[in-house]
Design a protein around this motif. Structure first.
Motif, PDB file in Angstrom:
ATOM      1  N   PRO A  15       0.825  -1.207   0.000  1.00 30.88           N
ATOM      2  CA  PRO A  15       0.000   0.000   0.000  1.00 30.88           C
ATOM      3  C   PRO A  15       0.860   1.258   0.000  1.00 30.88           C
ATOM      4  N   GLN A  16       0.502   2.219  -0.824  1.00 31.12           N
ATOM      5  CA  GLN A  16       1.266   3.463  -0.899  1.00 31.12           C
ATOM      6  C   GLN A  16       0.881   4.358   0.266  1.00 31.12           C
ATOM      7  N   GLN A  17       1.878   4.746   1.072  1.00 35.15           N
ATOM      8  CA  GLN A  17       1.600   5.557   2.257  1.00 35.15           C
ATOM      9  C   GLN A  17       2.011   7.005   2.060  1.00 35.15           C
ATOM     10  N   ASN A  18       3.267   7.229   1.717  1.00 36.72           N
ATOM     11  CA  ASN A  18       3.724   8.617   1.610  1.00 36.72           C
ATOM     12  C   ASN A  18       4.300   8.954   0.234  1.00 36.72           C
ATOM     13  N   GLY A  19       4.206   8.033  -0.701  1.00 40.01           N
ATOM     14  CA  GLY A  19       4.675   8.297  -2.054  1.00 40.01           C
ATOM     15  C   GLY A  19       6.169   8.171  -2.251  1.00 40.01           C
ATOM     16  N   THR A  20       6.919   7.845  -1.189  1.00 37.74           N
ATOM     17  CA  THR A  20       8.360   7.700  -1.304  1.00 37.74           C
ATOM     18  C   THR A  20       8.686   6.443  -2.100  1.00 37.74           C
ATOM     19  N   LYS A  21       9.585   6.561  -3.031  1.00 34.28           N
ATOM     20  CA  LYS A  21       9.978   5.415  -3.839  1.00 34.28           C
ATOM     21  C   LYS A  21      11.366   4.949  -3.429  1.00 34.28           C
ATOM     22  N   ILE A  22      11.570   3.651  -3.493  1.00 37.16           N
ATOM     23  CA  ILE A  22      12.911   3.135  -3.243  1.00 37.16           C
ATOM     24  C   ILE A  22      13.734   3.318  -4.507  1.00 37.16           C
ATOM     25  N   PRO A  23      15.057   3.399  -4.392  1.00 41.37           N
ATOM     26  CA  PRO A  23      15.891   3.544  -5.588  1.00 41.37           C
ATOM     27  C   PRO A  23      15.721   2.350  -6.528  1.00 41.37           C
ATOM     28  N   ALA A  24      15.817   2.596  -7.822  1.00 40.47           N
ATOM     29  CA  ALA A  24      15.693   1.536  -8.816  1.00 40.47           C
ATOM     30  C   ALA A  24      16.807   0.508  -8.652  1.00 40.47           C
ATOM     31  N   ASN A  25      16.456  -0.751  -8.823  1.00 38.73           N
ATOM     32  CA  ASN A  25      17.425  -1.855  -8.745  1.00 38.73           C
ATOM     33  C   ASN A  25      18.243  -1.833  -7.462  1.00 38.73           C
ATOM     34  N   ILE A  26      17.623  -1.523  -6.360  1.00 36.70           N
ATOM     35  CA  ILE A  26      18.357  -1.344  -5.107  1.00 36.70           C
ATOM     36  C   ILE A  26      19.103  -2.602  -4.684  1.00 36.70           C
ATOM     37  N   ALA A  27      18.506  -3.766  -4.846  1.00 35.95           N
ATOM     38  CA  ALA A  27      19.159  -4.993  -4.381  1.00 35.95           C
ATOM     39  C   ALA A  27      20.475  -5.238  -5.114  1.00 35.95           C
ATOM     40  N   SER A  28      20.476  -5.124  -6.421  1.00 33.78           N
ATOM     41  CA  SER A  28      21.711  -5.366  -7.175  1.00 33.78           C
ATOM     42  C   SER A  28      22.740  -4.269  -6.927  1.00 33.78           C
ATOM     43  N   ARG A  29      22.282  -3.054  -6.694  1.00 33.30           N
ATOM     44  CA  ARG A  29      23.213  -1.961  -6.397  1.00 33.30           C
ATOM     45  C   ARG A  29      23.849  -2.136  -5.024  1.00 33.30           C
ATOM     46  N   VAL A  30      23.050  -2.584  -4.041  1.00 31.52           N
ATOM     47  CA  VAL A  30      23.610  -2.863  -2.709  1.00 31.52           C
ATOM     48  C   VAL A  30      24.608  -4.015  -2.807  1.00 31.52           C
ATOM     49  N   GLN A  31      24.279  -5.031  -3.586  1.00 36.65           N
ATOM     50  CA  GLN A  31      25.181  -6.161  -3.777  1.00 36.65           C
ATOM     51  C   GLN A  31      26.523  -5.691  -4.344  1.00 36.65           C
ATOM     52  N   ALA A  32      26.490  -4.830  -5.349  1.00 36.75           N
ATOM     53  CA  ALA A  32      27.722  -4.328  -5.959  1.00 36.75           C
ATOM     54  C   ALA A  32      28.560  -3.537  -4.956  1.00 36.75           C
ATOM     55  N   LYS A  33      27.905  -2.713  -4.138  1.00 34.11           N
ATOM     56  CA  LYS A  33      28.636  -1.937  -3.118  1.00 34.11           C
ATOM     57  C   LYS A  33      29.292  -2.859  -2.099  1.00 34.11           C
ATOM     58  N   CYS A  34      28.574  -3.915  -1.700  1.00 29.89           N
ATOM     59  CA  CYS A  34      29.140  -4.869  -0.742  1.00 29.89           C
ATOM     60  C   CYS A  34      30.362  -5.566  -1.324  1.00 29.89           C
ATOM     61  N   VAL A  39      32.488  -8.178   0.699  1.00 27.54           N
ATOM     62  CA  VAL A  39      31.393  -8.891   1.369  1.00 27.54           C
ATOM     63  C   VAL A  39      30.447  -9.365   0.272  1.00 27.54           C
ATOM     64  N   MET A  40      30.248 -10.677   0.221  1.00 28.98           N
ATOM     65  CA  MET A  40      29.403 -11.251  -0.829  1.00 28.98           C
ATOM     66  C   MET A  40      28.006 -11.507  -0.291  1.00 28.98           C
ATOM     67  N   ILE A  41      27.007 -10.933  -0.962  1.00 28.71           N
ATOM     68  CA  ILE A  41      25.610 -11.192  -0.637  1.00 28.71           C
ATOM     69  C   ILE A  41      24.915 -11.623  -1.920  1.00 28.71           C
ATOM     70  N   LEU A  42      23.743 -12.183  -1.788  1.00 26.55           N
ATOM     71  CA  LEU A  42      22.984 -12.668  -2.935  1.00 26.55           C
ATOM     72  C   LEU A  42      21.718 -11.848  -3.101  1.00 26.55           C
ATOM     73  N   THR A  43      21.239 -11.764  -4.330  1.00 32.04           N
ATOM     74  CA  THR A  43      19.951 -11.135  -4.596  1.00 32.04           C
ATOM     75  C   THR A  43      18.971 -12.218  -5.023  1.00 32.04           C
ATOM     76  N   THR A  44      17.705 -11.860  -5.117  1.00 27.63           N
ATOM     77  CA  THR A  44      16.709 -12.786  -5.647  1.00 27.63           C
ATOM     78  C   THR A  44      16.332 -12.333  -7.048  1.00 27.63           C
ATOM     79  N   SER A  45      15.712 -13.213  -7.786  1.00 28.57           N
ATOM     80  CA  SER A  45      15.409 -12.884  -9.169  1.00 28.57           C
ATOM     81  C   SER A  45      14.104 -12.121  -9.347  1.00 28.57           C
ATOM     82  N   VAL A  46      13.196 -12.220  -8.389  1.00 31.41           N
ATOM     83  CA  VAL A  46      11.873 -11.628  -8.569  1.00 31.41           C
ATOM     84  C   VAL A  46      11.695 -10.359  -7.743  1.00 31.41           C
ATOM     85  N   PHE A  47      12.040 -10.399  -6.479  1.00 32.57           N
ATOM     86  CA  PHE A  47      11.815  -9.281  -5.572  1.00 32.57           C
ATOM     87  C   PHE A  47      13.110  -8.531  -5.317  1.00 32.57           C
ATOM     88  N   GLN A  48      13.002  -7.295  -4.852  1.00 32.91           N
ATOM     89  CA  GLN A  48      14.167  -6.497  -4.484  1.00 32.91           C
ATOM     90  C   GLN A  48      14.612  -6.928  -3.085  1.00 32.91           C
TER      91      GLN A  48
END
Length: 81
Positions: A15-34, A39-48
């Motif tokens: 449900p949309q509460q305040n209209g704030t959007k998360i950054p695009a492709n956040i999971a893969s971007r966090v993975q790259a920064k790690c 530090v190796m982390i994994l992403t999922t294919s469907v969800f962020q």
């Protein structure tokens, strides 16, 4: 295994509460920064979602370092937008 899901208010499942959007492709971007900090982390294919699976023999110091890197990576990606 522990996971963190980044929910988007624009998702039909969230449900949309305040209209704030998360950054695009956040999971893969966090993975790259790690990976920049070895530090190796994994992403999922469907969800962020990121997943991390520490070894059973990890020390408290190593776990603290890993958590700190993940926190740093999330903050960096959020700042970048």
């Amino acid at each position: 295994m522990i996971g963190i899901e980044f929910n988007s208010p624009t998702s039909p499942y969230t449900p949309q509460q305040n209209g704030t959007k998360i950054p695009a492709n956040i999971a893969s971007r966090v993975q790259a920064k790690c990976l920049e900090k070895d530090v190796m982390i994994l992403t999922t294919s469907v969800f962020q979602t990121i997943r991390f699976i520490p070894p059973l023999t990890i020390s408290q110091e190593e776990m603290a370092k890993g958590c700190e890197v993940i926190r740093w990576a999330i903050e960096e990606v959020a700042r970048e937008g």
